[in-house]
Design an enzyme around this catalytic site. Structure first.
Site, mmCIF file in Angstrom:
data_model
loop_
_atom_site.group_PDB
_atom_site.id
_atom_site.type_symbol
_atom_site.label_atom_id
_atom_site.label_comp_id
_atom_site.label_asym_id
_atom_site.label_seq_id
_atom_site.Cartn_x
_atom_site.Cartn_y
_atom_site.Cartn_z
ATOM 1 N N ARG A 56 0.869 -1.181 0.000
ATOM 2 C CA ARG A 56 0.000 0.000 0.000
ATOM 3 C C ARG A 56 0.904 1.228 0.000
ATOM 4 O O ARG A 56 2.113 1.135 0.143
ATOM 5 C CB ARG A 56 -0.948 -0.005 1.212
ATOM 6 N N GLY A 57 0.267 2.400 -0.201
ATOM 7 C CA GLY A 57 1.027 3.618 -0.428
ATOM 8 C C GLY A 57 1.139 3.825 -1.921
ATOM 9 O O GLY A 57 1.518 2.914 -2.667
ATOM 10 N N ALA A 58 0.793 5.031 -2.376
ATOM 11 C CA ALA A 58 0.694 5.283 -3.812
ATOM 12 C C ALA A 58 1.948 4.897 -4.590
ATOM 13 O O ALA A 58 1.869 4.174 -5.599
ATOM 14 C CB ALA A 58 0.331 6.745 -4.068
ATOM 15 N N ARG A 99 -7.519 -0.801 -7.033
ATOM 16 C CA ARG A 99 -7.848 0.322 -6.145
ATOM 17 C C ARG A 99 -8.007 1.576 -7.005
ATOM 18 O O ARG A 99 -7.223 1.769 -7.945
ATOM 19 C CB ARG A 99 -6.778 0.531 -5.072
ATOM 20 N N GLN A 206 -2.853 2.301 10.204
ATOM 21 C CA GLN A 206 -1.563 2.305 9.498
ATOM 22 C C GLN A 206 -0.516 3.126 10.244
ATOM 23 O O GLN A 206 0.672 2.832 10.164
ATOM 24 C CB GLN A 206 -1.730 2.851 8.073
ATOM 25 N N ASP A 247 -2.049 10.552 -2.152
ATOM 26 C CA ASP A 247 -2.282 9.485 -3.127
ATOM 27 C C ASP A 247 -2.662 10.011 -4.501
ATOM 28 O O ASP A 247 -2.474 9.327 -5.496
ATOM 29 C CB ASP A 247 -3.370 8.541 -2.616
ATOM 30 N N ASN A 257 -5.609 12.049 0.426
ATOM 31 C CA ASN A 257 -4.755 11.225 1.280
ATOM 32 C C ASN A 257 -5.669 10.418 2.198
ATOM 33 O O ASN A 257 -6.896 10.519 2.132
ATOM 34 C CB ASN A 257 -3.781 12.106 2.080
ATOM 35 N N LYS A 258 -5.068 9.616 3.055
ATOM 36 C CA LYS A 258 -5.838 8.744 3.937
ATOM 37 C C LYS A 258 -6.901 9.514 4.709
ATOM 38 O O LYS A 258 -6.678 10.635 5.145
ATOM 39 C CB LYS A 258 -4.892 8.040 4.899
#
Length: 361
Positions: A56-58, A99, A206, A247, A257-258
């Site tokens: 995960r993470g762009a 995603r 996270q 992201d 973002n998250k």
């Protein structure tokens, strides 16, 4: 889990072998209690790893997708070029469905498609090897990008600063040292004493599971807090800046973002604390004029009602579970990129810095 020597921590993801090899990655769903690597030798496994947040993470998703293309096309390496091109298109379309929000996923897939299109005379077997080389270049560029972002952002932090961060934008989210966390690592390497407050980042934690773990491995002083404590921490004067990743960033600088990032940015504005975003130019999507058009992924209700396997809400509770939110450019004091600082964050300054390298789908 016992503290690990930083030199013993494996890379978040790496390709093993040549075209018949596999993509090896840390399974981030097991951290912080278990550090385990898994091998993906099919495109279906890469898709599942992205969807299930094993990777995960762009930036890391983009690198994983590039290697996933190789896994998806190599079965067509012995066929005709038409069959190979069809397999490439099918693979890229399939991976793109994993995603929806992180633009690096689509950027990497488009780059792999364009690369293949630029080699019309290559045989399928030759092109498979060339695509692996291109995926490795994307990987290498990401690591260099992380280092550059770290150097750029570290210049804006002062010795003795305490900084708040949200979610995980570290080495686990990239092929290198991260985006937001690379700023802290670079500042520490330059001799600055930096302390980090880490939002736990509900509902999947996270921050607690990944960011706190990463910072502890690198001996960066870090204090874990609940998301709802951020405003009080700011009011008490405990932090001098906020740095997060992103992201997807629209042409005007609005940044997805998250979930929870928008709240943190709003709190930072209210307390006169600078809010910074650290992201590579590949995270910009100039095709979107503003953040209202960024697609926001919604995830399963069970992530909230049955967090980590334990039911914490009544049966049949109605749930809204967006994985991301969008922070308005007006709330962002600066964006750190590998090319330099965007400040103030405006459409004009974004285009000056990012140019044609950004996703323009």
């Amino acid at each position: 889990m016992a503290t690990t020597n930083p030199t013993d921590i494996p890379r978040t993801l790496s390709w093993q072998g040549e075209t018949t090899g596999c993509l090896r990655m840390i399974d981030q769903t097991l951290l912080p209690m278990e550090l385990r690597e898994i091998d993906c030798d099919s495109v279906e496994q890469v898709w599942e790893a992205i969807r299930a947040l094993r990777v995960r993470g762009a930036p890391a998703i983009g690198v994983a997708a590039a290697y996933g293309v190789v896994l998806g096309v190599r079965s067509a390496a012995s066929g005709s070029r038409d069959e190979f091109d069809a397999a490439l298109d099918k693979t890229a379309t399939y991976l793109a469905s994993s995603r929806p929000t992180a633009v690096n996923l689509f950027w990497a897939l488009d780059r792999m498609r364009q690369f293949a299109g630029g080699h019309p005379e290559a045989s399928p077997s030759e092109l498979t090897a060339l695509l692996l080389d291109e995926a490795r270049r994307i990987d290498d560029e990401d690591r260099a990008m992380c280092a550059a972002i770290g150097r750029v952002g570290a210049e804006l932090l002062s010795d003795g600063d305490a900084v708040l961060t949200h979610c995980n934008a570290g080495g686990l989210a990239t092929a290198g040292d991260g985006t937001a966390l690379s700023v802290f690592f670079a500042a520490a390497a330059a001799g600055k004493k930096i302390e980090v407050y880490v939002d736990e980042t509900r509902p999947l934690l996270q921050g607690a599971r990944l960011t706190q773990w990463e910072l502890m491995q690198r001996n960066i002083p870090a204090t874990l807090i609940c998301d709802s404590m951020a405003g009080w921490v700011m009011k008490q004067g405990r932090v001098q800046a906020v740095v997060t990743g992103a992201d997807r960033i629209a042409a005007n600088g609005d940044a997805a973002n998250k979930i929870g990032t928008y709240s943190v940015a709003t709190l930072a504005k209210a307390h006169g604390i600078p809010f910074y975003v650290a992201a590579p130019t590949s995270t910009f999507d100039l095709a979107l004029p503003d953040g209202s058009q960024i697609p926001i992924e919604e995830r399963a209700a069970e992530e909230i009602t049955h967090g980590f396997g334990r039911q914490t809400a009544p049966d049949n509770a109605q749930v809204f579970n967006p994985a991301f939110d969008v922070t308005d450019a007006a709330l962002i004091q600066a964006i750190f990129t590998e090319r330099g600082v965007i400040r103030p964050v405006t459409t004009e300054n974004v285009r000056k810095m990012v140019g044609s390298s950004a996703a323009d789908n």
